[in-house]
Design an enzyme around this catalytic site. Structure first.
Site, PDB file in Angstrom:
ATOM      1  N   HIS A 181      70.133 -13.150  24.435  1.00 50.86           N
ATOM      2  CA  HIS A 181      70.682 -12.638  25.769  1.00 50.86           C
ATOM      3  C   HIS A 181      69.704 -12.906  26.757  1.00 50.86           C
ATOM      4  O   HIS A 181      70.135 -12.618  28.051  1.00 50.86           O
ATOM      5  CB  HIS A 181      71.152 -11.172  25.377  1.00 50.86           C
ATOM      6  CG  HIS A 181      70.194 -10.010  25.611  1.00 50.86           C
ATOM      7  ND1 HIS A 181      69.466  -9.478  24.547  1.00 50.86           N
ATOM      8  CD2 HIS A 181      69.436  -9.598  26.491  1.00 50.86           C
ATOM      9  CE1 HIS A 181      68.537  -8.642  24.859  1.00 50.86           C
ATOM     10  NE2 HIS A 181      68.458  -8.791  26.024  1.00 50.86           N
ATOM     11  N   ASP A 239      71.410 -12.019  17.887  1.00 53.69           N
ATOM     12  CA  ASP A 239      70.493 -11.980  19.325  1.00 53.69           C
ATOM     13  C   ASP A 239      69.225 -12.525  19.252  1.00 53.69           C
ATOM     14  O   ASP A 239      68.085 -11.927  19.184  1.00 53.69           O
ATOM     15  CB  ASP A 239      70.464 -10.322  19.867  1.00 53.69           C
ATOM     16  CG  ASP A 239      70.104 -10.555  21.311  1.00 53.69           C
ATOM     17  OD1 ASP A 239      70.082 -11.640  21.776  1.00 53.69           O
ATOM     18  OD2 ASP A 239      69.928  -9.730  21.879  1.00 53.69           O
ATOM     19  N   SER A 266      62.973  -6.838  26.106  1.00 57.14           N
ATOM     20  CA  SER A 266      63.951  -7.963  25.269  1.00 57.14           C
ATOM     21  C   SER A 266      63.281  -9.051  24.984  1.00 57.14           C
ATOM     22  O   SER A 266      62.477  -9.730  25.755  1.00 57.14           O
ATOM     23  CB  SER A 266      65.257  -7.953  25.891  1.00 57.14           C
ATOM     24  OG  SER A 266      66.111  -7.111  25.743  1.00 57.14           O
ATOM     25  N   GLY A 267      63.688  -9.580  23.862  1.00 58.13           N
ATOM     26  CA  GLY A 267      62.978 -10.978  23.330  1.00 58.13           C
ATOM     27  C   GLY A 267      61.425 -10.825  22.875  1.00 58.13           C
ATOM     28  O   GLY A 267      61.062 -11.737  22.202  1.00 58.13           O
TER      29      GLY A 267
HETATM   30  N1  ARG Z   1      68.496  -5.409  26.342  1.00 61.06           N
HETATM   31  C1  ARG Z   1      67.186  -5.004  26.993  1.00 61.06           C
HETATM   32  C2  ARG Z   1      66.486  -6.036  27.726  1.00 61.06           C
HETATM   33  O1  ARG Z   1      67.111  -6.737  28.042  1.00 61.06           O
HETATM   34  C3  ARG Z   1      66.292  -4.083  25.945  1.00 61.06           C
HETATM   35  C4  ARG Z   1      66.706  -2.652  25.664  1.00 61.06           C
HETATM   36  C5  ARG Z   1      65.954  -2.164  24.495  1.00 61.06           C
HETATM   37  N2  ARG Z   1      66.285  -0.772  24.509  1.00 61.06           N
HETATM   38  C6  ARG Z   1      65.972  -0.127  23.669  1.00 61.06           C
HETATM   39  N3  ARG Z   1      66.052   1.323  23.861  1.00 61.06           N
HETATM   40  N4  ARG Z   1      64.872  -0.196  22.726  1.00 61.06           N
HETATM   41  O2  ARG Z   1      65.559  -5.950  28.065  1.00 61.06           O
END
Ligand code: ARG
Length: 308
Positions: A77, A125, A227-228
């Site tokens: 993503h 993902d 993320s990632g």
């Molecule tokens: N989807 C988020 C990003 O793009 C990461 C979210 C992680 N959330 C969590 N509560 N651990 O950075």
């Protein structure tokens, strides 16, 4: 005399088996946001990379981790824009707005995403990102180990996640933008599924290719912008192995809503077929031990034969 010959053959054979690529999952010896975390020490996570976009201006998008000289693991993503020219990846980075002596910038050659990826909630993902130019290994730039499909990360295992993401919901990391880290235990699949199924407004199905980490009571978690990035756990021999990739959560650090990570072991064959020559932790280890054991037992039976 034959014994010496056998010893020579033995050591050259084991030498050949041991002489693999750059050893993964090792951190330099240092004297020594992620929500509820702390600033990391420079070089503490030498595989962490900063994934940025270049237009209209340079902007942090995601984290990632080095797994080979020209390959990074991140989340699918993070690469909504499929144009490789959009991205610039920084290795050896500690502070986003400071001077990083060991930093190098790499453009992207290729982004490989598992077939069937749609959005984080439906799994898959993961992204394998091929760099246009290789990194140079140094004390501050090292690869992390990836686990073989058989590696287990049981509930309660203490792991770490690092990133430049928000330090609270909707609160970006400020100051010099120093890489943050937080220790989070693995949450068993059954308790994570139960917690997310119970959610009053947005129940989520925790799939087999996801792994949760964090606290039932909340307080410490990864967050938007992390993320990632890698969720890593230290094995008994000291090696750091990546169990997860920051994927999603419902808010950040809320009770009963731990961080959800892409389960790296679910993608070992995808990784092996995409990244040439990659050695996955458990398997490399087992077969390495296996091969040495075979050589040892074979040679000792030979010795016994010869001494008769
Ligand atoms: N989807 C988020 C990003 O793009 C990461 C979210 C992680 N959330 C969590 N509560 N651990 O950075």
């Amino acid at each position: 005399m034959p014994k010496m010959l056998i010893a020579a053959v033995f050591w050259s054979l084991t030498g050949m088996l041991v002489a693999n690529a750059q050893k993964c999952g090792r951190v330099p010896v240092l004297e020594n946001r992620i929500v509820g975390g702390t600033e990391s020490r420079e070089g503490a996570w030498p595989w962490v990379v900063d994934v940025t976009t270049q237009t209209p201006t340079s902007r942090h998008v995601c984290g990632g981790s080095l797994i080979a000289i020209n390959w990074v693991v991140s989340a699918a993503h993070c690469f909504v824009n499929p144009d490789v020219n959009e991205y610039l990846i920084y290795a050896g980075r500690h502070q986003q707005h400071g001077y990083n002596y060991h930093e190098s910038a790499h453009s992207v050659k290729r982004i490989v995403i598992p077939y069937g990826y749609v959005e984080p909630h439906s799994g898959n993902d993961l992204a394998l990102v091929e760099l246009s130019t290789p990194v140079t290994w140094s004390e501050r730039v090292q690869p992390v180990c990836l686990p073989d499909s058989g590696t287990l990360f049981p509930g309660g295992l203490e792991c770490y996640v690092a990133g430049w993401g928000n330090i609270r919901e909707d609160v970006p990391l400020g100051g010099l933008g120093t890489l943050q880290e937080v220790q989070v235990p693995i949450i068993s699949q059954s308790s994570c599924q139960e917690m997310y199924r119970m959610h009053p407004t947005e129940p989520v199905d925790i799939l087999h290719d996801m792994i949760c980490a964090g606290f039932r009571e909340g307080g410490k978690d990864s967050c938007q912008g992390d993320s990632g990035g890698p969720l890593v756990c230290q094995m008994v021999n000291g090696t750091w192995v990546q169990a997860g990739v920051v994927s999603f959560g419902l808010g950040c650090a809320h009770p009963n809503q731990p961080g959800v990570y892409t389960r790296v072991t679910s993608f070992s064959s995808f990784i092996r077929s995409t990244v040439p020559g990659i050695q996955l932790y458990g398997r490399a280890h087992q077969s390495w031990c296996g091969r040495v054991a075979v050589v040892v037992s074979c040679l000792s039976s030979l010795l016994i034969q010869l001494q008769r």
